[in-house]
Write a protein that holds these residues in place. Sequence first.
Motif, PDB file in Angstrom:
ATOM      1  N   ASP A   3       0.829  -1.209   0.000  1.00  0.00           N
ATOM      2  CA  ASP A   3       0.000   0.000   0.000  1.00  0.00           C
ATOM      3  C   ASP A   3       0.863   1.259   0.000  1.00  0.00           C
ATOM      4  O   ASP A   3       0.555   2.238  -0.686  1.00  0.00           O
ATOM      5  CB  ASP A   3      -0.926   0.015   1.217  1.00  0.00           C
ATOM      6  CG  ASP A   3      -2.052  -0.987   1.113  1.00  0.00           C
ATOM      7  OD1 ASP A   3      -2.328  -1.469  -0.008  1.00  0.00           O
ATOM      8  OD2 ASP A   3      -2.658  -1.298   2.160  1.00  0.00           O
ATOM      9  N   ARG A   4       1.938   1.254   0.780  1.00  0.00           N
ATOM     10  CA  ARG A   4       2.818   2.423   0.835  1.00  0.00           C
ATOM     11  C   ARG A   4       3.511   2.646  -0.510  1.00  0.00           C
ATOM     12  O   ARG A   4       3.654   3.781  -0.970  1.00  0.00           O
ATOM     13  CB  ARG A   4       3.858   2.261   1.940  1.00  0.00           C
ATOM     14  CG  ARG A   4       3.268   2.096   3.325  1.00  0.00           C
ATOM     15  CD  ARG A   4       2.891   3.428   3.950  1.00  0.00           C
ATOM     16  NE  ARG A   4       2.065   3.301   5.119  1.00  0.00           N
ATOM     17  CZ  ARG A   4       2.480   3.042   6.346  1.00  0.00           C
ATOM     18  NH1 ARG A   4       3.752   2.858   6.580  1.00  0.00           N
ATOM     19  NH2 ARG A   4       1.629   2.960   7.341  1.00  0.00           N
ATOM     20  N   ILE A   5       3.956   1.571  -1.153  1.00  0.00           N
ATOM     21  CA  ILE A   5       4.607   1.702  -2.462  1.00  0.00           C
ATOM     22  C   ILE A   5       3.614   2.235  -3.487  1.00  0.00           C
ATOM     23  O   ILE A   5       3.947   3.110  -4.291  1.00  0.00           O
ATOM     24  CB  ILE A   5       5.218   0.359  -2.916  1.00  0.00           C
ATOM     25  CG1 ILE A   5       6.428   0.034  -2.039  1.00  0.00           C
ATOM     26  CG2 ILE A   5       5.619   0.401  -4.387  1.00  0.00           C
ATOM     27  CD1 ILE A   5       7.007  -1.339  -2.272  1.00  0.00           C
ATOM     28  N   ALA A   6       2.388   1.735  -3.438  1.00  0.00           N
ATOM     29  CA  ALA A   6       1.358   2.221  -4.364  1.00  0.00           C
ATOM     30  C   ALA A   6       1.094   3.709  -4.118  1.00  0.00           C
ATOM     31  O   ALA A   6       0.924   4.485  -5.066  1.00  0.00           O
ATOM     32  CB  ALA A   6       0.076   1.417  -4.203  1.00  0.00           C
ATOM     33  N   GLY A   7       1.082   4.122  -2.842  1.00  0.00           N
ATOM     34  CA  GLY A   7       0.882   5.538  -2.518  1.00  0.00           C
ATOM     35  C   GLY A   7       2.026   6.407  -3.016  1.00  0.00           C
ATOM     36  O   GLY A   7       1.801   7.500  -3.552  1.00  0.00           O
ATOM     37  N   LEU A   8       3.244   5.945  -2.841  1.00  0.00           N
ATOM     38  CA  LEU A   8       4.404   6.698  -3.333  1.00  0.00           C
ATOM     39  C   LEU A   8       4.427   6.775  -4.854  1.00  0.00           C
ATOM     40  O   LEU A   8       4.752   7.825  -5.426  1.00  0.00           O
ATOM     41  CB  LEU A   8       5.701   6.067  -2.822  1.00  0.00           C
ATOM     42  CG  LEU A   8       5.973   6.227  -1.331  1.00  0.00           C
ATOM     43  CD1 LEU A   8       7.161   5.378  -0.907  1.00  0.00           C
ATOM     44  CD2 LEU A   8       6.193   7.682  -0.975  1.00  0.00           C
ATOM     45  N   THR A   9       4.069   5.679  -5.508  1.00  0.00           N
ATOM     46  CA  THR A   9       4.000   5.671  -6.968  1.00  0.00           C
ATOM     47  C   THR A   9       2.955   6.657  -7.457  1.00  0.00           C
ATOM     48  O   THR A   9       3.178   7.409  -8.410  1.00  0.00           O
ATOM     49  CB  THR A   9       3.688   4.256  -7.484  1.00  0.00           C
ATOM     50  OG1 THR A   9       4.677   3.352  -6.985  1.00  0.00           O
ATOM     51  CG2 THR A   9       3.650   4.199  -8.995  1.00  0.00           C
ATOM     52  N   TYR A  10       1.812   6.678  -6.772  1.00  0.00           N
ATOM     53  CA  TYR A  10       0.747   7.621  -7.126  1.00  0.00           C
ATOM     54  C   TYR A  10       1.232   9.057  -6.960  1.00  0.00           C
ATOM     55  O   TYR A  10       1.043   9.896  -7.841  1.00  0.00           O
ATOM     56  CB  TYR A  10      -0.495   7.375  -6.276  1.00  0.00           C
ATOM     57  CG  TYR A  10      -1.463   8.529  -6.311  1.00  0.00           C
ATOM     58  CD1 TYR A  10      -2.275   8.739  -7.412  1.00  0.00           C
ATOM     59  CD2 TYR A  10      -1.537   9.427  -5.251  1.00  0.00           C
ATOM     60  CE1 TYR A  10      -3.141   9.815  -7.464  1.00  0.00           C
ATOM     61  CE2 TYR A  10      -2.402  10.502  -5.291  1.00  0.00           C
ATOM     62  CZ  TYR A  10      -3.197  10.687  -6.402  1.00  0.00           C
ATOM     63  OH  TYR A  10      -4.052  11.758  -6.451  1.00  0.00           O
ATOM     64  N   ALA A  11       1.869   9.341  -5.821  1.00  0.00           N
ATOM     65  CA  ALA A  11       2.343  10.707  -5.557  1.00  0.00           C
ATOM     66  C   ALA A  11       3.378  11.142  -6.594  1.00  0.00           C
ATOM     67  O   ALA A  11       3.327  12.276  -7.097  1.00  0.00           O
ATOM     68  CB  ALA A  11       2.930  10.795  -4.149  1.00  0.00           C
ATOM     69  N   TYR A  12       4.289  10.247  -6.938  1.00  0.00           N
ATOM     70  CA  TYR A  12       5.317  10.565  -7.929  1.00  0.00           C
ATOM     71  C   TYR A  12       4.682  10.827  -9.297  1.00  0.00           C
ATOM     72  O   TYR A  12       5.020  11.797  -9.974  1.00  0.00           O
ATOM     73  CB  TYR A  12       6.331   9.422  -8.019  1.00  0.00           C
ATOM     74  CG  TYR A  12       7.390   9.638  -9.070  1.00  0.00           C
ATOM     75  CD1 TYR A  12       8.467  10.473  -8.816  1.00  0.00           C
ATOM     76  CD2 TYR A  12       7.295   9.032 -10.315  1.00  0.00           C
ATOM     77  CE1 TYR A  12       9.442  10.686  -9.782  1.00  0.00           C
ATOM     78  CE2 TYR A  12       8.251   9.237 -11.285  1.00  0.00           C
ATOM     79  CZ  TYR A  12       9.323  10.065 -11.013  1.00  0.00           C
ATOM     80  OH  TYR A  12      10.274  10.285 -11.968  1.00  0.00           O
TER      81      TYR A  12
ATOM     82  N   GLU B 262      -6.386   2.008  -4.366  1.00  0.00           N
ATOM     83  CA  GLU B 262      -7.166   1.421  -3.270  1.00  0.00           C
ATOM     84  C   GLU B 262      -6.224   0.572  -2.420  1.00  0.00           C
ATOM     85  O   GLU B 262      -5.391  -0.159  -2.957  1.00  0.00           O
ATOM     86  CB  GLU B 262      -8.269   0.524  -3.831  1.00  0.00           C
ATOM     87  CG  GLU B 262      -9.371   1.273  -4.542  1.00  0.00           C
ATOM     88  CD  GLU B 262     -10.278   2.025  -3.600  1.00  0.00           C
ATOM     89  OE1 GLU B 262     -10.518   1.526  -2.476  1.00  0.00           O
ATOM     90  OE2 GLU B 262     -10.728   3.120  -3.964  1.00  0.00           O
ATOM     91  N   PRO B 263      -6.355   0.636  -1.095  1.00  0.00           N
ATOM     92  CA  PRO B 263      -5.515  -0.232  -0.262  1.00  0.00           C
ATOM     93  C   PRO B 263      -5.939  -1.694  -0.420  1.00  0.00           C
ATOM     94  O   PRO B 263      -7.086  -1.979  -0.753  1.00  0.00           O
ATOM     95  CB  PRO B 263      -5.771   0.269   1.162  1.00  0.00           C
ATOM     96  CG  PRO B 263      -7.026   1.044   1.096  1.00  0.00           C
ATOM     97  CD  PRO B 263      -7.188   1.524  -0.310  1.00  0.00           C
ATOM     98  N   ILE B 264      -5.013  -2.584  -0.185  1.00  0.00           N
ATOM     99  CA  ILE B 264      -5.315  -4.018  -0.247  1.00  0.00           C
ATOM    100  C   ILE B 264      -6.271  -4.352   0.893  1.00  0.00           C
ATOM    101  O   ILE B 264      -6.038  -3.954   2.034  1.00  0.00           O
ATOM    102  CB  ILE B 264      -4.020  -4.841  -0.124  1.00  0.00           C
ATOM    103  CG1 ILE B 264      -3.118  -4.572  -1.320  1.00  0.00           C
ATOM    104  CG2 ILE B 264      -4.320  -6.329   0.009  1.00  0.00           C
ATOM    105  CD1 ILE B 264      -1.761  -5.227  -1.226  1.00  0.00           C
ATOM    106  N   ARG B 265      -7.341  -5.051   0.561  1.00  0.00           N
ATOM    107  CA  ARG B 265      -8.300  -5.436   1.603  1.00  0.00           C
ATOM    108  C   ARG B 265      -7.671  -6.446   2.539  1.00  0.00           C
ATOM    109  O   ARG B 265      -7.059  -7.405   2.106  1.00  0.00           O
ATOM    110  CB  ARG B 265      -9.552  -6.051   0.982  1.00  0.00           C
ATOM    111  CG  ARG B 265     -10.540  -4.988   0.572  1.00  0.00           C
ATOM    112  CD  ARG B 265     -11.915  -5.544   0.348  1.00  0.00           C
ATOM    113  NE  ARG B 265     -12.500  -6.017   1.584  1.00  0.00           N
ATOM    114  CZ  ARG B 265     -13.348  -7.031   1.657  1.00  0.00           C
ATOM    115  NH1 ARG B 265     -13.700  -7.689   0.593  1.00  0.00           N
ATOM    116  NH2 ARG B 265     -13.835  -7.409   2.804  1.00  0.00           N
ATOM    117  N   ARG B 266      -7.829  -6.212   3.821  1.00  0.00           N
ATOM    118  CA  ARG B 266      -7.325  -7.136   4.836  1.00  0.00           C
ATOM    119  C   ARG B 266      -8.456  -8.072   5.241  1.00  0.00           C
ATOM    120  O   ARG B 266      -9.595  -7.639   5.382  1.00  0.00           O
ATOM    121  CB  ARG B 266      -6.860  -6.412   6.085  1.00  0.00           C
ATOM    122  CG  ARG B 266      -5.718  -5.404   6.040  1.00  0.00           C
ATOM    123  CD  ARG B 266      -4.800  -5.470   4.905  1.00  0.00           C
ATOM    124  NE  ARG B 266      -3.654  -4.595   5.096  1.00  0.00           N
ATOM    125  CZ  ARG B 266      -3.407  -3.552   4.348  1.00  0.00           C
ATOM    126  NH1 ARG B 266      -4.222  -3.201   3.377  1.00  0.00           N
ATOM    127  NH2 ARG B 266      -2.317  -2.842   4.545  1.00  0.00           N
TER     128      ARG B 266
END
Length: 116
Positions: free
Chosen positions: A58-67, A83-87
């Motif tokens: 989720d953090r990598i996806a967020g950083l990729t989105y921000a970049y 979207e975050p991975i469903r737990r």
Amino acid sequence: MTARRLRVLIQRLPPESATMTAIRNAMTDEELAEQADKGEPEKAPWSQLEQLVAVVADRIAGLTYAYTAANTEKGKKKPTVPEPIRRPGGKQAKPKQKLTEAQANTLFEMLKERPL
């Protein structure tokens, strides 16, 4: 061995142990939802390692989105927020409600009437 001692030993097993997995697999959806409300993800069907991997993803996806959003040219369509991975054992995220035209007009009128 007393029943109390056996219960304590079982409760202290790691979440990814075969015994804890069997206990979780026997739980109903209502029991899993109740644990999610209590905030006990360690009792969900994933181990702690899997939970941590999901957080990292989720953090990598967020950083990729921000970049990507920061480097998108002006006038081009921005990427959608990931979207975050469903737990397991957690509630599904509610979709954000979009503001209708009537609601937007009502809000605009309320803001016009209120002095700043």
